[in-house]
Design a protein around this motif. Structure first.
Motif, PDB file in Angstrom:
ATOM      1  N   LEU A  32       0.830  -1.205   0.000  1.00 46.79           N
ATOM      2  CA  LEU A  32       0.000   0.000   0.000  1.00 46.79           C
ATOM      3  C   LEU A  32       0.868   1.259   0.000  1.00 46.79           C
ATOM      4  O   LEU A  32       0.630   2.191  -0.786  1.00 46.79           O
ATOM      5  CB  LEU A  32      -0.918   0.005   1.225  1.00 46.79           C
ATOM      6  N   PHE A  33       1.869   1.297   0.870  1.00 45.06           N
ATOM      7  CA  PHE A  33       2.751   2.470   0.905  1.00 45.06           C
ATOM      8  C   PHE A  33       3.416   2.682  -0.447  1.00 45.06           C
ATOM      9  O   PHE A  33       3.542   3.814  -0.931  1.00 45.06           O
ATOM     10  CB  PHE A  33       3.802   2.303   2.004  1.00 45.06           C
ATOM     11  N   SER A  34       3.855   1.588  -1.064  1.00 43.67           N
ATOM     12  CA  SER A  34       4.524   1.687  -2.360  1.00 43.67           C
ATOM     13  C   SER A  34       3.601   2.283  -3.416  1.00 43.67           C
ATOM     14  O   SER A  34       4.039   3.093  -4.247  1.00 43.67           O
ATOM     15  CB  SER A  34       5.015   0.305  -2.798  1.00 43.67           C
ATOM     16  N   ARG A  35       2.316   1.900  -3.382  1.00 41.66           N
ATOM     17  CA  ARG A  35       1.365   2.429  -4.361  1.00 41.66           C
ATOM     18  C   ARG A  35       1.228   3.940  -4.250  1.00 41.66           C
ATOM     19  O   ARG A  35       0.872   4.600  -5.213  1.00 41.66           O
ATOM     20  CB  ARG A  35      -0.016   1.770  -4.177  1.00 41.66           C
ATOM     21  N   PHE A  36       1.504   4.475  -3.068  1.00 37.02           N
ATOM     22  CA  PHE A  36       1.395   5.917  -2.861  1.00 37.02           C
ATOM     23  C   PHE A  36       2.762   6.594  -2.798  1.00 37.02           C
ATOM     24  O   PHE A  36       2.907   7.703  -2.272  1.00 37.02           O
ATOM     25  CB  PHE A  36       0.598   6.204  -1.587  1.00 37.02           C
ATOM     26  N   GLY A  37       3.782   5.921  -3.318  1.00 40.86           N
ATOM     27  CA  GLY A  37       5.093   6.538  -3.463  1.00 40.86           C
ATOM     28  C   GLY A  37       5.925   6.617  -2.206  1.00 40.86           C
ATOM     29  O   GLY A  37       6.854   7.430  -2.120  1.00 40.86           O
ATOM     30  N   ILE A  38       5.630   5.767  -1.219  1.00 40.24           N
ATOM     31  CA  ILE A  38       6.397   5.754   0.034  1.00 40.24           C
ATOM     32  C   ILE A  38       7.153   4.430   0.129  1.00 40.24           C
ATOM     33  O   ILE A  38       6.552   3.360   0.030  1.00 40.24           O
ATOM     34  CB  ILE A  38       5.473   5.922   1.255  1.00 40.24           C
ATOM     35  N   HIS A  39       8.458   4.511   0.304  1.00 45.23           N
ATOM     36  CA  HIS A  39       9.272   3.303   0.436  1.00 45.23           C
ATOM     37  C   HIS A  39       9.147   2.768   1.858  1.00 45.23           C
ATOM     38  O   HIS A  39       9.292   3.507   2.834  1.00 45.23           O
ATOM     39  CB  HIS A  39      10.742   3.615   0.133  1.00 45.23           C
ATOM     40  N   ALA A  40       8.853   1.476   1.988  1.00 46.32           N
ATOM     41  CA  ALA A  40       8.686   0.871   3.306  1.00 46.32           C
ATOM     42  C   ALA A  40       9.541  -0.373   3.428  1.00 46.32           C
ATOM     43  O   ALA A  40       9.634  -1.177   2.499  1.00 46.32           O
ATOM     44  CB  ALA A  40       7.223   0.516   3.558  1.00 46.32           C
ATOM     45  N   VAL A  41      10.166  -0.525   4.602  1.00 44.43           N
ATOM     46  CA  VAL A  41      10.931  -1.732   4.919  1.00 44.43           C
ATOM     47  C   VAL A  41      10.259  -2.411   6.110  1.00 44.43           C
ATOM     48  O   VAL A  41       9.662  -1.748   6.961  1.00 44.43           O
ATOM     49  CB  VAL A  41      12.405  -1.415   5.246  1.00 44.43           C
ATOM     50  N   ILE A  42      10.346  -3.726   6.131  1.00 45.78           N
ATOM     51  CA  ILE A  42       9.840  -4.516   7.249  1.00 45.78           C
ATOM     52  C   ILE A  42      11.056  -5.038   7.989  1.00 45.78           C
ATOM     53  O   ILE A  42      11.903  -5.719   7.404  1.00 45.78           O
ATOM     54  CB  ILE A  42       8.972  -5.680   6.754  1.00 45.78           C
ATOM     55  N   THR A  43      11.158  -4.721   9.265  1.00 44.52           N
ATOM     56  CA  THR A  43      12.418  -5.003   9.947  1.00 44.52           C
ATOM     57  C   THR A  43      12.219  -5.283  11.434  1.00 44.52           C
ATOM     58  O   THR A  43      11.257  -4.822  12.052  1.00 44.52           O
ATOM     59  CB  THR A  43      13.387  -3.818   9.780  1.00 44.52           C
ATOM     60  N   ALA A  44      13.166  -6.037  11.976  1.00 41.56           N
ATOM     61  CA  ALA A  44      13.270  -6.195  13.424  1.00 41.56           C
ATOM     62  C   ALA A  44      14.002  -4.980  13.989  1.00 41.56           C
ATOM     63  O   ALA A  44      14.811  -4.348  13.286  1.00 41.56           O
ATOM     64  CB  ALA A  44      14.032  -7.474  13.767  1.00 41.56           C
ATOM     65  N   PRO A  45      13.763  -4.617  15.240  1.00 43.30           N
ATOM     66  CA  PRO A  45      14.402  -3.411  15.785  1.00 43.30           C
ATOM     67  C   PRO A  45      15.930  -3.495  15.824  1.00 43.30           C
ATOM     68  O   PRO A  45      16.612  -2.477  15.646  1.00 43.30           O
ATOM     69  CB  PRO A  45      13.807  -3.289  17.194  1.00 43.30           C
ATOM     70  N   GLU A  46      16.465  -4.700  16.011  1.00 44.25           N
ATOM     71  CA  GLU A  46      17.936  -4.816  16.083  1.00 44.25           C
ATOM     72  C   GLU A  46      18.612  -4.598  14.744  1.00 44.25           C
ATOM     73  O   GLU A  46      19.850  -4.422  14.681  1.00 44.25           O
ATOM     74  CB  GLU A  46      18.337  -6.173  16.661  1.00 44.25           C
ATOM     75  N   ASP A  47      17.856  -4.590  13.664  1.00 45.65           N
ATOM     76  CA  ASP A  47      18.433  -4.342  12.344  1.00 45.65           C
ATOM     77  C   ASP A  47      18.420  -2.861  11.970  1.00 45.65           C
ATOM     78  O   ASP A  47      18.767  -2.489  10.850  1.00 45.65           O
ATOM     79  CB  ASP A  47      17.688  -5.150  11.283  1.00 45.65           C
TER      80      ASP A  47
END
Length: 463
Positions: free
Chosen positions: A227-242
């Motif tokens: 969804l974020f990508s469709r609206f031009g926002i780059h999103a990463v899915i990550t653990a906090p330690e990364d």
């Protein structure tokens, strides 16, 4: 009349439900066997509409019981009553006396007054039974909103009479646009406080949870990313330690993060793996939503004790109208204290026990299921005891599914306004997403006028 008094007056007028309408709703939930999720519809929505076949496959493998094919019915007056309770709580939380009382004893990080953000995806969870509603708890990182958007994309009216009740695609698209507006609004609120530290535009979001790929609702993270990508926002899915804290910013590899969508259940960022996130938050170098202060003010279960205690509400200066709404629609709650053990044990069959810092139904117990061993653990821990309000019931009408399931209603909100309503069907003590035929279910709201004055329409639905 100031704005708080005006809101209190509005809350007072809509906090009740229509008893006759509620009786018809109960009949619909026990006698209507409509299906809103036909075979293949979810696959169609994910594979064709959203071009995400891998997410459909992951849902089938990871969480096969996350969606229910049956809708849940509520009346318009029940919806208004739930919205009124939400507004009443928002009114109390906005009061300086309440905020001072809560934050004085909260962890230091919750006292960090760095941003004007509101917090995305609050979840107000209710039981609806007959004409009664009861707020069970408030969550500040409620999961499932994007899954419910996909579920709505997949819904189909099974007969003509349901056409004006089922969500259409324009409603779903509007909800998805509201999600993007919400995140951009959070960014704007953070920007207004710390424009010199934050980027001019929201361009990168980190969706953060412990071991995210192992989470039961990991498919939802992928849907958010898309969804974020469709609206031009780059999103990463990550653990906090990364994540790393360097050069005055929060980084994921070579990507500098603007906003963190926080799905952690370490609500106060106390674990060592959140060091970078905690440093960035305290340095006001990111927008963190929801944040520790939101959890302390809304989701700490001890707040339920205050919201159901007339003496504490009076001492805080809460208006009589708001008090009446809270006391009528939140089950009485108290802190479990060892010196009250004998009394609480004697009335345990009418109580539900929850840890103050609990989430997702973990370590919660119905009093009538308690053993002496568990009772000793409760007395030694930090628990609340909440009067039981019976959950709603949904009859499946299918020989292949459990005949009877419980349900609760989750109101997804932002800044006190309801964005989306979903139900969760289950068996057992609490919602579990393990019941065949259970999981998230669409909620169909029917006007009280139709429920009480339109028997032909109700008969058509039941038939």
């Amino acid at each position: 009349m100031n704005s708080t008094d005006k809101l209190a007056s509005e809350v007072c007028h809509v906090c009740g439900t229509n008893e006759d309408a509620a009786k018809t709703i109960q009949k619909l939930n026990s006698q209507c066997f409509c299906l809103s999720l036909p075979d293949g519809a979810l696959k169609q929505a994910l594979k064709v509409e959203l071009a995400a076949p891998e997410i459909f496959d992951l849902i089938e493998q990871r969480c096969p019981h996350v969606f229910s094919a049956q809708p849940v019915f509520v009346s318009a007056s029940q919806q208004r009553a739930m919205a009124a309770v939400i507004q009443a709580i928002e009114t109390v939380v906005a009061m300086p006396a309440f905020r001072e009382k809560i934050l004085r004893d909260a962890p230091a990080i919750a006292q960090h007054e760095n941003q004007a953000v509101k917090g995305v995806f609050f979840g107000y969870d209710f039981h609806v039974h007959d004409e009664k509603i009861g707020l069970i708890e408030v969550n500040t990182n409620a999961g499932g909103a994007m899954l419910n958007a996909v579920l709505a994309r997949s819904q189909r009216a099974c007969c003509a009479v349901m056409d004006d009740i089922v969500h259409d695609h324009s409603t779903v698209q509007a909800f998805e646009q509201d999600i993007i507006k919400m995140f951009r609004q959070e960014w704007a609120l953070g920007q207004s406080e710390h424009a010199t530290k934050l980027s001019p535009e929201l361009s990168t979001i980190a969706i953060v949870d412990d071991a995210p790929t192992e989470q039961y609702l990991y498919p939802e993270f992928l849907l958010f990313q898309q969804l974020f990508s469709r609206f031009g926002i780059h999103a990463v899915i990550t653990a906090p330690e990364d994540l790393s804290w360097r050069d005055g910013g929060l980084w994921h590899g070579h990507c500098k993060i603007d906003l963190v969508y926080n799905r952690l259940t370490d609500f106060y960022l106390e674990h060592s793996n959140t060091n970078a996130l905690r440093q960035a938050y305290l340095a006001d170098a990111i927008v963190l939503t929801p944040n520790p202060q939101a959890h302390a003010l809304f989701a700490d279960k001890r707040n339920l004790v205050i919201w159901t205690d007339p003496q504490q509400l009076q001492a805080l200066g809460v208006s009589t109208e708001v008090q009446a709404c809270l006391l009528a629609n939140i089950p009485g709650t108290e802190i479990v204290k060892p010196d009250q053990a004998e009394r609480l044990w004697a009335k345990r069959r009418h109580l539900f026990f929850k840890p103050n810092a609990g989430y997702g139904g973990r370590a919660t117990y119905r009093g009538d299921k308690l053993t002496k061993r568990v009772w000793e653990e409760i007395l030694a821990g930090d628990y609340i005891a909440q009067s039981i309000i019976t959950p709603g019931e949904r009859i499946s009408g299918s020989p292949e599914l459990p005949a009877q399931m419980k349900f609760d209603i989750r109101q997804y909100t932002y800044n006190g306004q309801v964005q989306w309503t979903a139900a969760r069907l289950y068996q057992g003590q609490t919602t579990n997403f393990r019941t065949p035929g259970g999981g998230f279910a669409p909620v169909y709201t029917i006007s009280d006028k139709d429920l009480t004055d339109n028997p032909q329409k109700m008969h058509a639905i039941l038939c």
